[in-house]
Design a protein around this motif. Sequence first.
Motif, PDB file in Angstrom:
ATOM      1  N   MET A 145      41.580  34.577  44.986  1.00 60.42           N
ATOM      2  CA  MET A 145      40.166  34.380  44.650  1.00 60.42           C
ATOM      3  C   MET A 145      39.905  34.911  43.246  1.00 60.42           C
ATOM      4  N   ASP A 146      38.991  34.280  42.562  1.00 56.89           N
ATOM      5  CA  ASP A 146      38.684  34.635  41.177  1.00 56.89           C
ATOM      6  C   ASP A 146      37.575  35.678  41.167  1.00 56.89           C
ATOM      7  N   LEU A 147      37.951  36.958  41.205  1.00 57.03           N
ATOM      8  CA  LEU A 147      36.951  38.012  41.347  1.00 57.03           C
ATOM      9  C   LEU A 147      36.291  38.418  40.036  1.00 57.03           C
ATOM     10  N   ASP A 148      36.976  38.256  38.911  1.00 61.51           N
ATOM     11  CA  ASP A 148      36.400  38.579  37.596  1.00 61.51           C
ATOM     12  C   ASP A 148      35.985  40.036  37.432  1.00 61.51           C
ATOM     13  N   PHE A 149      36.600  40.947  38.150  1.00 60.90           N
ATOM     14  CA  PHE A 149      36.296  42.366  37.979  1.00 60.90           C
ATOM     15  C   PHE A 149      37.591  43.114  37.752  1.00 60.90           C
ATOM     16  N   GLU A 150      37.554  44.043  36.811  1.00 59.63           N
ATOM     17  CA  GLU A 150      38.679  44.956  36.630  1.00 59.63           C
ATOM     18  C   GLU A 150      38.481  46.137  37.584  1.00 59.63           C
ATOM     19  N   PRO A 151      39.567  46.730  38.067  1.00 57.42           N
ATOM     20  CA  PRO A 151      39.422  47.874  38.968  1.00 57.42           C
ATOM     21  C   PRO A 151      38.550  48.992  38.390  1.00 57.42           C
ATOM     22  N   GLY A 152      38.628  49.207  37.072  1.00 54.70           N
ATOM     23  CA  GLY A 152      37.836  50.272  36.456  1.00 54.70           C
ATOM     24  C   GLY A 152      36.340  50.060  36.574  1.00 54.70           C
ATOM     25  N   ALA A 153      35.918  48.825  36.833  1.00 54.16           N
ATOM     26  CA  ALA A 153      34.499  48.513  36.968  1.00 54.16           C
ATOM     27  C   ALA A 153      34.020  48.682  38.407  1.00 54.16           C
ATOM     28  N   LEU A 154      34.941  48.946  39.324  1.00 52.21           N
ATOM     29  CA  LEU A 154      34.613  49.021  40.744  1.00 52.21           C
ATOM     30  C   LEU A 154      34.918  50.399  41.306  1.00 52.21           C
ATOM     31  N   ARG A 155      34.213  50.749  42.375  1.00 50.56           N
ATOM     32  CA  ARG A 155      34.592  51.896  43.196  1.00 50.56           C
ATOM     33  C   ARG A 155      35.275  51.330  44.428  1.00 50.56           C
ATOM     34  N   ALA A 198      36.262  52.153  48.580  1.00 49.02           N
ATOM     35  CA  ALA A 198      36.101  52.980  49.768  1.00 49.02           C
ATOM     36  C   ALA A 198      37.083  52.501  50.825  1.00 49.02           C
ATOM     37  N   VAL A 199      37.688  53.445  51.527  1.00 44.85           N
ATOM     38  CA  VAL A 199      38.606  53.130  52.615  1.00 44.85           C
ATOM     39  C   VAL A 199      38.086  53.829  53.862  1.00 44.85           C
ATOM     40  N   ASN A 200      37.861  53.051  54.913  1.00 47.67           N
ATOM     41  CA  ASN A 200      37.346  53.597  56.168  1.00 47.67           C
ATOM     42  C   ASN A 200      36.091  54.445  55.945  1.00 47.67           C
ATOM     43  N   ASP A 201      35.164  53.889  55.163  1.00 49.55           N
ATOM     44  CA  ASP A 201      33.849  54.487  54.908  1.00 49.55           C
ATOM     45  C   ASP A 201      33.875  55.756  54.070  1.00 49.55           C
ATOM     46  N   GLU A 202      34.961  55.996  53.343  1.00 54.07           N
ATOM     47  CA  GLU A 202      35.023  57.148  52.437  1.00 54.07           C
ATOM     48  C   GLU A 202      35.391  56.681  51.052  1.00 54.07           C
ATOM     49  N   LEU A 203      34.633  57.115  50.038  1.00 52.14           N
ATOM     50  CA  LEU A 203      35.015  56.803  48.660  1.00 52.14           C
ATOM     51  C   LEU A 203      36.344  57.496  48.361  1.00 52.14           C
ATOM     52  N   VAL A 204      37.267  56.745  47.777  1.00 54.25           N
ATOM     53  CA  VAL A 204      38.593  57.284  47.476  1.00 54.25           C
ATOM     54  C   VAL A 204      38.973  56.894  46.055  1.00 54.25           C
ATOM     55  N   GLU A 205      40.068  57.462  45.581  1.00 55.13           N
ATOM     56  CA  GLU A 205      40.625  57.072  44.288  1.00 55.13           C
ATOM     57  C   GLU A 205      41.488  55.828  44.485  1.00 55.13           C
ATOM     58  N   TRP A 206      41.761  55.144  43.383  1.00 52.46           N
ATOM     59  CA  TRP A 206      42.540  53.897  43.452  1.00 52.46           C
ATOM     60  C   TRP A 206      43.976  54.119  43.912  1.00 52.46           C
ATOM     61  N   ASP A 207      44.487  55.365  43.816  1.00 58.48           N
ATOM     62  CA  ASP A 207      45.872  55.608  44.241  1.00 58.48           C
ATOM     63  C   ASP A 207      45.969  55.917  45.739  1.00 58.48           C
ATOM     64  N   CYS A 208      44.861  55.816  46.468  1.00 54.63           N
ATOM     65  CA  CYS A 208      44.857  56.043  47.914  1.00 54.63           C
ATOM     66  C   CYS A 208      45.800  55.051  48.603  1.00 54.63           C
ATOM     67  N   ALA A 209      46.693  55.565  49.445  1.00 54.16           N
ATOM     68  CA  ALA A 209      47.631  54.703  50.177  1.00 54.16           C
ATOM     69  C   ALA A 209      46.903  54.008  51.318  1.00 54.16           C
ATOM     70  N   LEU A 210      47.160  52.730  51.486  1.00 53.86           N
ATOM     71  CA  LEU A 210      46.547  51.958  52.563  1.00 53.86           C
ATOM     72  C   LEU A 210      47.498  51.851  53.746  1.00 53.86           C
ATOM     73  N   ARG A 211      46.897  51.809  54.945  1.00 51.48           N
ATOM     74  CA  ARG A 211      47.671  51.700  56.182  1.00 51.48           C
ATOM     75  C   ARG A 211      47.135  50.551  57.017  1.00 51.48           C
ATOM     76  N   ASP A 212      47.942  50.102  57.946  1.00 53.65           N
ATOM     77  CA  ASP A 212      47.564  49.003  58.820  1.00 53.65           C
ATOM     78  C   ASP A 212      46.204  49.273  59.465  1.00 53.65           C
ATOM     79  N   GLY A 213      45.324  48.285  59.407  1.00 57.20           N
ATOM     80  CA  GLY A 213      44.028  48.395  60.043  1.00 57.20           C
ATOM     81  C   GLY A 213      42.950  49.033  59.188  1.00 57.20           C
ATOM     82  N   ASP A 214      43.309  49.503  57.987  1.00 56.02           N
ATOM     83  CA  ASP A 214      42.299  50.109  57.122  1.00 56.02           C
ATOM     84  C   ASP A 214      41.211  49.105  56.780  1.00 56.02           C
TER      85      ASP A 214
END
Length: 80
Positions: A41-51, A53-69
């Motif tokens: 999909m053509d999102l047109d956003f750089e990661p630096g322009a976005l926050r 959140a994983v499982n309802d918590e704001l996290v940093e971009w280096d947060c590891a993702l797990r199945d079902g997140d």
Amino acid sequence: GAVIRVVWFGPLREKAGLDEDSFPFEEGSALEFFGRLPGRMDLDFEPGALRVAVNDELVEWDCALRDGDLVVFLPPMGGG
């Protein structure tokens, strides 16, 4: 493999054309996951322009993702 759920908001929802989606993802960070999305999909956003959140918590971009997140990419909010 893992499956990551994404909820879209604001202009990202308009680009995605839906409220929620699921994507296969083996393992890695939120940034790596985001980097694999624009091919679908053509999102047109750089990661630096976005926050992110994983499982309802704001996290940093280096947060590891797990199945079902549940991942939410938060676009910049207007106003002030």
